[in-house]
Design a protein around this motif. Structure first.
Motif, PDB file in Angstrom:
ATOM      1  N   SER A 242       0.779  -1.330   0.145  1.00  0.00           N
ATOM      2  CA  SER A 242       0.002  -0.013   0.071  1.00  0.00           C
ATOM      3  C   SER A 242       0.809   1.265   0.161  1.00  0.00           C
ATOM      4  O   SER A 242       0.327   2.385  -0.136  1.00  0.00           O
ATOM      5  N   ASP A 243       2.119   1.209   0.348  1.00  0.00           N
ATOM      6  CA  ASP A 243       2.707   2.518   0.575  1.00  0.00           C
ATOM      7  C   ASP A 243       4.205   2.349  -0.243  1.00  0.00           C
ATOM      8  O   ASP A 243       5.035   1.884   0.377  1.00  0.00           O
ATOM      9  N   VAL A 244       4.410   2.855  -1.268  1.00  0.00           N
ATOM     10  CA  VAL A 244       5.863   2.902  -1.956  1.00  0.00           C
ATOM     11  C   VAL A 244       5.974   4.533  -2.290  1.00  0.00           C
ATOM     12  O   VAL A 244       5.117   5.010  -3.088  1.00  0.00           O
ATOM     13  N   ARG A 245       6.862   5.007  -1.691  1.00  0.00           N
ATOM     14  CA  ARG A 245       7.167   6.318  -1.864  1.00  0.00           C
ATOM     15  C   ARG A 245       8.626   6.538  -2.746  1.00  0.00           C
ATOM     16  O   ARG A 245       9.725   6.067  -2.261  1.00  0.00           O
ATOM     17  N   PRO A 246       8.397   7.082  -3.878  1.00  0.00           N
ATOM     18  CA  PRO A 246       9.611   7.487  -4.742  1.00  0.00           C
ATOM     19  C   PRO A 246      10.582   8.690  -4.036  1.00  0.00           C
ATOM     20  O   PRO A 246       9.993   9.660  -3.600  1.00  0.00           O
TER      21      PRO A 246
END
Ligand code: KG4
Ligand code: ZN
Length: 363
Positions: free
Chosen positions: A153-157
Motif C-alpha cells: 500500500s505504500d511505495v514512496r519514490p
C-alpha cells in the motif's frame, strides 16, 4: 504453514513469460519461458514478437508451474498478474490469461505492480520485509530509490533516473562493444577480467548541487561510446574488458553511494536491491561493502529472482491476500505506465470475491 495464502503469479511485462507459485513467503515453483533469443538479432525486445511468444508459452508455463509446485489450480487462494508497467501488448496477454483462469476457477484476481513485485520477491529469500525498507530498483526500464513502509500500500519514490535506466545503459554499451543482447550479464562477465580503474568515466548527478537521489546514465553512455569511437578512429584495439569494468564501476558506484545516503538521511537501516541489474556481481559486492561500513543490513535476492519472473508476482499477490487487500475487478486492464506508487490495481466497490464464487466453471 498451510493457512498461508497459496497464490499463482503471472508475469508478461517484457520478454519473459513467468509463472510462479508461492505459499505465503515460501517459493513453491518458478517457471520461466523466455523469448530473449528471438529478440537478440534486433538488439532489443520487439513488442509484437514478445506478445506472440507469451501467447504460445502461457498455458504450458502455467501447467509446468502448478506441476512443479505439486498443487492443483483448485487449491489456489488467488491469481496475481502484472498489470503494469511494461509493454502494453505483452501485459495484455498475461492479464487476459489471469482473468480467464481466475474466472473459470472462481478465484480472486489481483492485478499488481511489476516494480513493487521486484521488491516483494525478496520475502521469498529473506522472509518478511522490514518496515520501512529502502529499495534500490534497477532494471531495464526503471532505476529508482523507493521507500516503503508496506509493500502492498505504500511505495514512496525518493528519486529516479532522469534519462536512461541502469539496465538500458548496460544494454547500450554492450551493443557499442558488439557483445550482444541483453548487455548486463555479458558486461558483468567481461568486467571480471578488466580493471575498473583503467578509465575514469563520469559519475552522473554527483555534484554538490545535484539532486541527491536522482540518477543519470545518459552522459556516461555517451562518454563511453565516444571513448570507444576515438580508439577505433585511431586504429587502436579497444580493451573490451577494461571498458566493461570501468563503465560498470561508474554505474554501481553511483547507485550504491546514493542508496546508502538515502538510508542514512531517512534513518532506515535496511536496503533492498531488486530488478535485473541487481543480478550484477559487482553491484552486489560493492553494496555489501558500503552497507556494512554504514551499519545497514543489505538484502538482495538470488540472481534468478532479480530478473523478471512469475514468483515475484505471486509473492506480492500472496502479501495482498494476507493483508486483506481488495481484489481487482473483472474489467482490470493492462496499464503500460502504471505508477510505482500503486502497488496494485484494486477493484470497484462491489464484492468481487462473492461474485466470482457464483461462477466456478471448473467445479
Ligand atoms: O528486471 P529485468 O529482468 O526486466 C525489466 O523489468 O526491465 O531487467 C532487465 C535488465 C536488462 O537491461 C539487463 O541487461 C539487466 O537487467 N541485467 C544486468 C545483469 N543481468 C541482467 N545488468 C547488469 N548485470 C547483470 N548481471
Ligand atoms: Zn523487471
Amino acid at each position: 504453514m498451510a493457512d498461508e495464502p497459496l497464490v499463482l503469479g503471472i508475469e508478461t511485462s517484457c520478454d519473459e513469460t513467468g509463472v510462479g507459485v508461492v505459499r505465503g513467503t515460501t517459493l513453491l515453483a518458478d517457471a520461466v519461458a523466455s523469448s530473449v533469443d528471438e529478440h537478440a538479432r534486433f538488439g532489443g525486445v520487439v513488442p509484437e514478437v514478445a506478445s506472440r511468444a507469451h501467447l504460445e508459452a502461457m498455458i504450458p508455463t502455467i501447467d509446468r508451474a502448478l506441476e512443479e509446485a505439486g498443487v492443483s489450480a483448485r487449491d489456489l487462494d488467488g491469481i496475481a498478474v502484472t498489470a503494469g508497467p511494461g509493454l502494453a501488448g505483452a501485459l495484455l496477454v498475461g492479464v487476459s490469461a489471469a482473468k480467464a483462469y481466475a474466472y473459470a476457477l472462481g478465484k480472486p484476481l489481483y492485478g499488481v505492480n511489476h516494480l513493487a513485485s521486484h521488491i516483494c520477491v525478496d520475502q521469498l529469500e529473506h522472509g518478511a520485509l522490514p518496515e520501512p525498507t529502502m529499495a534500490l530498483l534497477v532494471s531495464g526500464g526503471h532505476s529508482s530509490l523507493l521507500l516503503s513502509s508496506d509493500i502492498t500500500s505504500d511505495v514512496r519514490p525518493m528519486g529516479a533516473t532522469i534519462d536512461d535506466a541502469a539496465g538500458e545503459a548496460f544494454d547500450k554499451i554492450a551493443r557499442v562493444l558488439n557483445l550482444g543482447f541483453p548487455g548486463g550479464p555479458v558486461i558483468d562477465r567481461y568486467a571480471r577480467e578488466g580493471d575498473p580503474e583503467a578509465i575514469a568515466f563520469p559519475r552522473g548527478l554527483t555534484g554538490p548541487r545535484d539532486p541527491a537521489y536522482d540518477f543519470s546514465f545518459s552522459g556516461l553512455k555517451t562518454a563511453v561510446a565516444r571513448w570507444i569511437e576515438a580508439k577505433r578512429a585511431a586504429g587502436e584495439e579497444v580493451p573490451v574488458r577494461d571498458v566493461a569494468a570501468s563503465f560498470q564501476e561508474a554505474v554501481v558506484d553511483v547507485l550504491t553511494r546514493k542508496a546508502v545516503r538515502a538510508c542514512r538521511d531517512e534513518g532506515v537501516d535496511h536496503l533492498m536491491i531488486g530488478g535485473g541489474v541487481a543480478a550484477n556481481s559487482r553491484l552486489r559486492a560493492l553494496a555489501q561493502e558500503r552497507c556494512e561500513a554504514a551499519g545497514i543490513r543489505l538484502r538482495v535476492p538470488r540472481p534468478k529472482l532479480c530478473t523478471d519472473n512469475g514468483a515475484m508476482v505471486a509473492a506480492l499477490g500472496a502479501e495482498m491476500v494476507a493483508r486483506g487487500r481488495a481484489a481487482s475487478s473483472w474489467d482490470l486492464s493492462a496499464d503500460s505506465s502504471l505508477p510505482v506508487t500503486d502497488p496494485h490495481v484494486p477493484g470497484h466497490s462491489h464484492d468481487h470475491v462473492h461474485e466470482v464464487s457464483k461462477g466456478n466453471l471448473y467445479s
